[in-house]
Design a protein around this motif. Structure first.
Motif, mmCIF file in Angstrom:
data_model
loop_
_atom_site.group_PDB
_atom_site.id
_atom_site.type_symbol
_atom_site.label_atom_id
_atom_site.label_comp_id
_atom_site.label_asym_id
_atom_site.label_seq_id
_atom_site.Cartn_x
_atom_site.Cartn_y
_atom_site.Cartn_z
ATOM 1 N N GLN A 410 -3.310 -4.689 -5.141
ATOM 2 C CA GLN A 410 -3.989 -4.565 -3.838
ATOM 3 C C GLN A 410 -3.514 -5.189 -3.085
ATOM 4 O O GLN A 410 -3.572 -5.915 -3.330
ATOM 5 C CB GLN A 410 -5.304 -4.474 -3.269
ATOM 6 N N ASP A 411 -2.785 -4.818 -1.479
ATOM 7 C CA ASP A 411 -2.243 -5.526 -0.816
ATOM 8 C C ASP A 411 -2.707 -5.082 0.741
ATOM 9 O O ASP A 411 -2.774 -4.027 1.341
ATOM 10 C CB ASP A 411 -1.018 -6.265 -0.570
ATOM 11 N N CYS A 412 -2.568 -6.395 1.700
ATOM 12 C CA CYS A 412 -2.703 -5.721 3.220
ATOM 13 C C CYS A 412 -1.669 -5.554 3.431
ATOM 14 O O CYS A 412 -0.701 -7.320 3.488
ATOM 15 C CB CYS A 412 -3.775 -6.461 3.305
ATOM 16 N N VAL A 413 -0.492 -5.422 4.661
ATOM 17 C CA VAL A 413 -0.216 -5.752 5.762
ATOM 18 C C VAL A 413 -0.242 -5.669 6.748
ATOM 19 O O VAL A 413 -1.001 -4.272 7.493
ATOM 20 C CB VAL A 413 1.388 -4.704 5.593
ATOM 21 N N ALA A 422 7.836 1.748 11.607
ATOM 22 C CA ALA A 422 9.268 2.514 11.101
ATOM 23 C C ALA A 422 8.188 1.120 9.678
ATOM 24 O O ALA A 422 9.050 1.366 8.369
ATOM 25 C CB ALA A 422 9.401 0.955 11.730
ATOM 26 N N THR A 423 7.420 0.530 9.954
ATOM 27 C CA THR A 423 6.586 -0.640 8.204
ATOM 28 C C THR A 423 6.109 0.523 6.868
ATOM 29 O O THR A 423 6.427 0.450 5.967
ATOM 30 C CB THR A 423 5.594 -0.939 8.352
ATOM 31 N N LEU A 424 5.493 1.851 8.114
ATOM 32 C CA LEU A 424 4.981 2.102 6.760
ATOM 33 C C LEU A 424 6.574 3.119 5.905
ATOM 34 O O LEU A 424 6.538 3.577 4.996
ATOM 35 C CB LEU A 424 4.321 3.676 7.546
ATOM 36 N N ALA A 425 7.466 3.270 6.243
ATOM 37 C CA ALA A 425 8.805 3.848 6.039
ATOM 38 C C ALA A 425 9.530 2.920 5.073
ATOM 39 O O ALA A 425 9.875 2.600 3.827
ATOM 40 C CB ALA A 425 9.874 3.506 7.819
ATOM 41 N N THR A 600 -1.579 -0.274 -0.367
ATOM 42 C CA THR A 600 -1.953 -1.253 0.672
ATOM 43 C C THR A 600 -2.023 -0.666 1.480
ATOM 44 O O THR A 600 -2.606 0.347 2.180
ATOM 45 C CB THR A 600 -0.447 -0.977 0.936
ATOM 46 N N ILE A 601 -3.195 -1.690 2.379
ATOM 47 C CA ILE A 601 -3.499 -0.665 3.685
ATOM 48 C C ILE A 601 -3.107 -1.695 5.076
ATOM 49 O O ILE A 601 -2.265 -2.514 4.553
ATOM 50 C CB ILE A 601 -4.891 -1.826 3.618
ATOM 51 N N PHE A 602 -3.480 -0.794 5.280
ATOM 52 C CA PHE A 602 -2.273 -1.232 6.960
ATOM 53 C C PHE A 602 -3.441 -1.700 8.315
ATOM 54 O O PHE A 602 -4.523 -0.756 8.385
ATOM 55 C CB PHE A 602 -1.484 0.088 7.573
ATOM 56 N N LEU A 603 -3.786 -2.565 8.567
ATOM 57 C CA LEU A 603 -4.581 -3.666 9.538
ATOM 58 C C LEU A 603 -3.510 -4.016 11.411
ATOM 59 O O LEU A 603 -2.492 -3.937 11.044
ATOM 60 C CB LEU A 603 -5.185 -4.399 9.410
ATOM 61 N N LEU A 604 -4.470 -3.844 12.171
ATOM 62 C CA LEU A 604 -3.994 -4.298 13.284
ATOM 63 C C LEU A 604 -4.170 -5.930 13.385
ATOM 64 O O LEU A 604 -4.549 -6.506 12.900
ATOM 65 C CB LEU A 604 -4.584 -3.649 14.539
ATOM 66 N N PRO A 605 -3.172 -6.497 14.553
ATOM 67 C CA PRO A 605 -3.554 -8.127 14.513
ATOM 68 C C PRO A 605 -4.640 -8.399 15.140
ATOM 69 O O PRO A 605 -4.616 -7.127 15.974
ATOM 70 C CB PRO A 605 -1.894 -8.146 15.039
ATOM 71 N N GLY A 606 -5.476 -9.176 14.891
ATOM 72 C CA GLY A 606 -6.778 -9.176 15.807
ATOM 73 C C GLY A 606 -7.662 -8.776 15.365
ATOM 74 O O GLY A 606 -8.211 -8.631 14.590
ATOM 75 N N LYS A 626 1.034 -9.592 3.086
ATOM 76 C CA LYS A 626 1.994 -9.175 2.947
ATOM 77 C C LYS A 626 2.654 -9.560 4.517
ATOM 78 O O LYS A 626 1.604 -9.237 5.724
ATOM 79 C CB LYS A 626 2.788 -8.087 2.300
ATOM 80 N N GLY A 627 3.774 -10.130 5.344
ATOM 81 C CA GLY A 627 4.368 -10.106 6.079
ATOM 82 C C GLY A 627 5.502 -8.881 6.279
ATOM 83 O O GLY A 627 5.704 -8.645 5.757
#
Ligand code: ATP
Length: 801
Positions: A410-413, A422-425, A600-606, A626-627
């Motif tokens: 599992q990772d996170c971006v 764009a990151t999803l792509a 992979t999970i997407f999270l927003l900054p904050g 991940k960055g």
């Protein structure tokens, strides 16, 4: 010009009084986009400000060649020309263009700072993995036995595990079918613990609790089979119903029917009927009349038939009925089926079993235990016994007991809202690059990715974008929810990679608003071994496909799909339990699951970053953040993305970005999306609906997780960008009431806010007017919240599906 060189169009002479001079000189800069941006800032500080062309306001600080090379100087001129010609601008629409009032903001500026320590994986230019020649000898066949990926040892007992026969599964026919058809010989831990207790003839109700993909289905199914086969009076499907299985989704019900009637089919002695709606009730009635040993269905449809179909009573009797299973029991609760379930229990007891249902054992089954861990109590399973394979000394049902597969990576971006699409792509693209060498014995590469989104509209939008971004390439649309995209298109950079030229992407969409027949076909196609699409049918070539399904949580529970390489949680889960089930679609114990499983999970900054700590409690290995830059670099560095302009006169169509740096490519890709949305009215509608529904869905995060997921924390304008929209959110959220009847009433004062229901029957239009008045007095952001809340009232059940 080299990759990291950038032509900057700023007056560096310091003599201009107009800020960005129309006679701008050109300077050349080196470095990545951050360095370039810093330099721009420094240079800008030196220049006097202007009201005429404010580059910051116009979003012109973007570090990409496509938008900004030699552009600033031309902005005024262009605007003037446009005005004169009176033609719509197919490309750039900037602030100040009064007609559109749209805004092109740059992807890489004004993004919120990321607090979490992220790992930026090095991407080696010109020697990128994707550029490597895939030599024959390098190909890695998936040898299941050799690397033991699917064995999933954590799920089996350490000691010599007993055979099914030792657990009470005595029917030779059944054991043979298990070995030969399902290739299953050794029971998993949950099966070893559960099967003997379920078969035992006592009254204890049971909760089967074990992680996703650990074999819970057979834990309750095999005792049902065994009970049916032990009945010496068995006359086939007309001998009576032994088990009723209730599921929260139609897909799961259909999957169970397939296991019983097809995969583990042992002939006429065990036959199932499924009742899920979406087809004519008459044809379901017809099937019921033929008889059944196992009945499967979703609560509403089952209840409907229990109340209205006579033949049901004929086969469900206390003499035969022994098991009542609630698969994904906690989900049944969450979706508010308690009332239906109570009614079902009552009809079974009073009408089918003559007032005594003591011989019917209730079985609840899930990898999670419900929000408060009081699931058993909640549905009157007072006397239940929990059987768990997660921990030996576990007695209480708590979320902490829920486990995730140890084999899952599992990772996170953490991605700023503007860069989400764009990151999803990028993530999808990189999954192809990373797994493109994993061929099966026939040379096929079939990767499957599931992308989880919060609502149907958002699923539609993302499906439309990825399947439609093909420029002039042909989309092979098989059904309205399946589309194939091939080499040479602009959908993803890997489609232009020489080493991956045989690859194609097949995109799918699945959500509850689709017609049932489309849902079934889509799932069947996605799960079939060689998702054969279009031209490949006749060819003998090996398949190299990446199947990507955009779906809501309708696909998160119980589905046992083959070979899911990657799960992407693009929108965060609504509860931590949803996370467990979503990622549980991969890293499963299965003969067809030939990959370790990645998520992979997407999270927003904050604030959203805080959610990582919650996730880490469930994962044995710490989740790596991940960055997003390294994701984007890897995906967009090596292949230039072509513009998809429609402006043939200007000869822009097909031209690549002037500078082929990764950030230029990302921007060009995104501009392609934005242009496509500008050009196509239906896409624009899809994007707008997607955005608004996404916001609405976001407001439904449960109270205990609101500290991470609160719509107030989100920069709505930036989020808009990830839906390819240039409008401001307020324009999308509030369009005013165009209904003529309401307008007329408003004009002639026929309607007032204090009219009582008795005097004036409120119809929906009048409600609209009230709403409009209320909204008009609100600030823009509150308008958005209020709209979300209003929609929430009507559509709450829609969000998750
Ligand atoms: N004893 C076994 N040995 C090998 N494979 C098995 C065994 N039992 C079940 N399987 C396979 O493991 C896969 C996952 O099983 P199943 O769908 O029952 O998991 P689950 O625990 O119900 O998961 P979920 O919680 O996601 O519904 C299936 O493909 C099934 O055929």
């Amino acid at each position: 010009m080299s990759d990291d060189m950038f032509l900057l169009n700023i007056d560096t002479s310091g003599t201009s009084t107009g800020g960005v001079s129309s006679k701008a000189t050109t300077s050349t800069m080196k470095g990545n986009w951050k360095q370039k941006r810093q330099m721009v800032k420094q240079m800008r500080k030196k220049q006097p400000k202007t009201n005429e062309v404010n580059t910051e306001q116009n979003g012109l600080v973007n570090m990409n060649a496509e938008l900004f090379n030699n552009r600033n100087a031309k902005v005024d001129k262009k605007k003037k020309n446009k005005k004169e010609q009176g033609k719509p601008n197919p490309g750039y629409k900037g602030k100040g263009d009064k007609k559109d009032d749209t805004f092109v903001s740059s992807l890489f500026s004004s993004n919120k700072e990321i607090k979490t320590k992220v790992v930026e994986e090095p991407v080696i230019e010109n020697d990128d993995v994707s550029k490597d020649e895939v030599k024959e000898e390098d190909k890695e066949p998936l040898d299941v036995e050799k690397d033991d990926i699917t064995k999933n040892n954590e799920l089996f007992d350490d000691q010599e595990t007993s055979a099914f026969v030792d657990l009470g599964i005595k029917s030779p026919k059944l054991v043979k079918a298990l070995n030969n058809k399902l290739k299953i010989e050794t029971p998993t831990r949950i099966q070893s613990l559960g099967i003997p207790k379920i078969i035992r003839d006592d009254q204890k109700n049971i909760f089967i609790h074990s992680r996703t993909g650990s074999g819970k289905t057979l834990t309750y199914l095999l005792p049902i089979y065994e009970t049916i086969l032990r009945n010496t009076q068995n006359l086939g499907r007309k001998s009576g119903c032994t088990g009723i299985i209730i599921t929260p989704t139609r897909e799961l019900a259909a999957q169970l029917e397939k296991i019983i009637n097809t995969s583990l089919n042992i002939g006429p002695s065990v036959q199932a009927v499924v009742l899920i709606g979406g087809e004519k009730k008459q044809s379901e009635k017809k099937r019921l009349r033929k008889g059944f040993n196992i009945l499967i269905g979703t609560p509403g449809r089952l209840l409907d038939h229990f109340k209205t179909t006579e033949s049901v009573k004929e086969y469900i009797k206390s003499s035969s009925l022994k098991y009542l299973v609630m698969d994904e029991g906690d989900r049944l609760m969450e979706l508010g089926f308690q009332k239906d379930l109570k009614d079902i229990f009552m009809i079974i007891k009073d009408e089918f079993c003559g007032g005594n249902d003591k011989s019917v054992k209730k079985i609840l089954c899930s990898a999670t235990t419900g929000k408060d861990g009081k699931l058993g109590e909640f549905i009157n399973l007072k006397d239940y016994q929990m059987i768990t394979a997660n921990s030996k000394d576990e007695e209480e049902l708590t979320i902490a007991n829920s486990k995730i597969s140890e084999t899952l990576v599992q990772d996170c971006v953490i991605v700023p809202p503007k860069l989400r699409l764009a990151t999803l792509a990028g993530v999808i693209n990189n999954t192809t690059i990373e797994h493109s060498k994993e061929v099966d014995s026939e040379g096929n590469v079939i990767l499957r990715t599931m992308v989880f989104l919060s609502c149907s509209d958002s699923v539609d939008f993302h499906f439309n974008i990825f399947s439609g971004l093909t420029g002039n390439k042909y989309i092979n649309r098989i059904e309205e929810s399946i589309a194939e995209t091939k080499t040479g298109s602009n959908v993803l950079p890997s489609l232009n990679d020489d080493n991956l030229k045989d690859f194609s992407y097949v995109f799918y969409k699945l959500h509850g608003s689709l017609h049932q027949s489309i849902r079934s076909k889509t799932l069947q196609h996605f799960g079939s071994n060689k998702a054969v699409v279009g031209k490949n049918v006749a060819s003998n070539k090996a398949y190299k496909k990446h199947l990507v399904m955009f779906c809501t949580d309708v696909a998160s529970r119980g589905l046992d799909l083959p070979h899911i390489t990657k799960v992407i949680e693009y929108d965060p889960p609504f509860t931590i339990e949803d996370h467990i089930h979503r990622v549980g679609r991969t890293a499963r114990l299965s003969a067809t699951q030939k990959v370790k499983g990645e998520a992979t999970i997407f999270l927003l900054p904050g604030e959203e970053e805080g959610y990582l700590a919650e996730l880490n409690k469930l994962h044995d290995n710490k989740i790596q953040s991940k960055g997003y830059e390294s994701v984007l670099k890897k995906a967009f560095l090596s292949n230039d993305i072509k513009r998809n302009d429609y402006d043939s006169k200007n000869e822009r169509k097909g031209k690549t970005a002037k500078a082929n740096s990764w950030d230029s490519n990302v921007t060009t890709w995104h501009m392609n999306v934005e242009r496509m949305i500008l050009e196509k009215e239906d896409l624009k509608k899809s994007a707008t609906n997607g955005f608004i529904s996404h916001i609405r869905a976001y407001t439904t995060h449960i109270a205990r997780e609101k500290k991470y997921f609160n719509v107030k924390f989100i920069h709505l304008g930036h989020l808009c960008k990830s839906f390819g929209l240039r409008e401001k959110p307020k324009q999308l959220a509030y369009t005013g009431n165009t209904n003529k009847k309401v307008q007329r009433k408003r004009k002639f004062g026929d309607i007032s806010d204090n009219e009582s229901g008795e005097e004036f029957q409120m119809d929906s239009e009048d409600e609209d007017f009230k709403r409009d008045t209320k909204l008009k007095n609100m600030s823009n952001k509150n308008k958005m919240f209020e709209l979300s809340r209003m929609a929430l009232k009507d559509l709450a059940s829609e969000f998750h599906y």
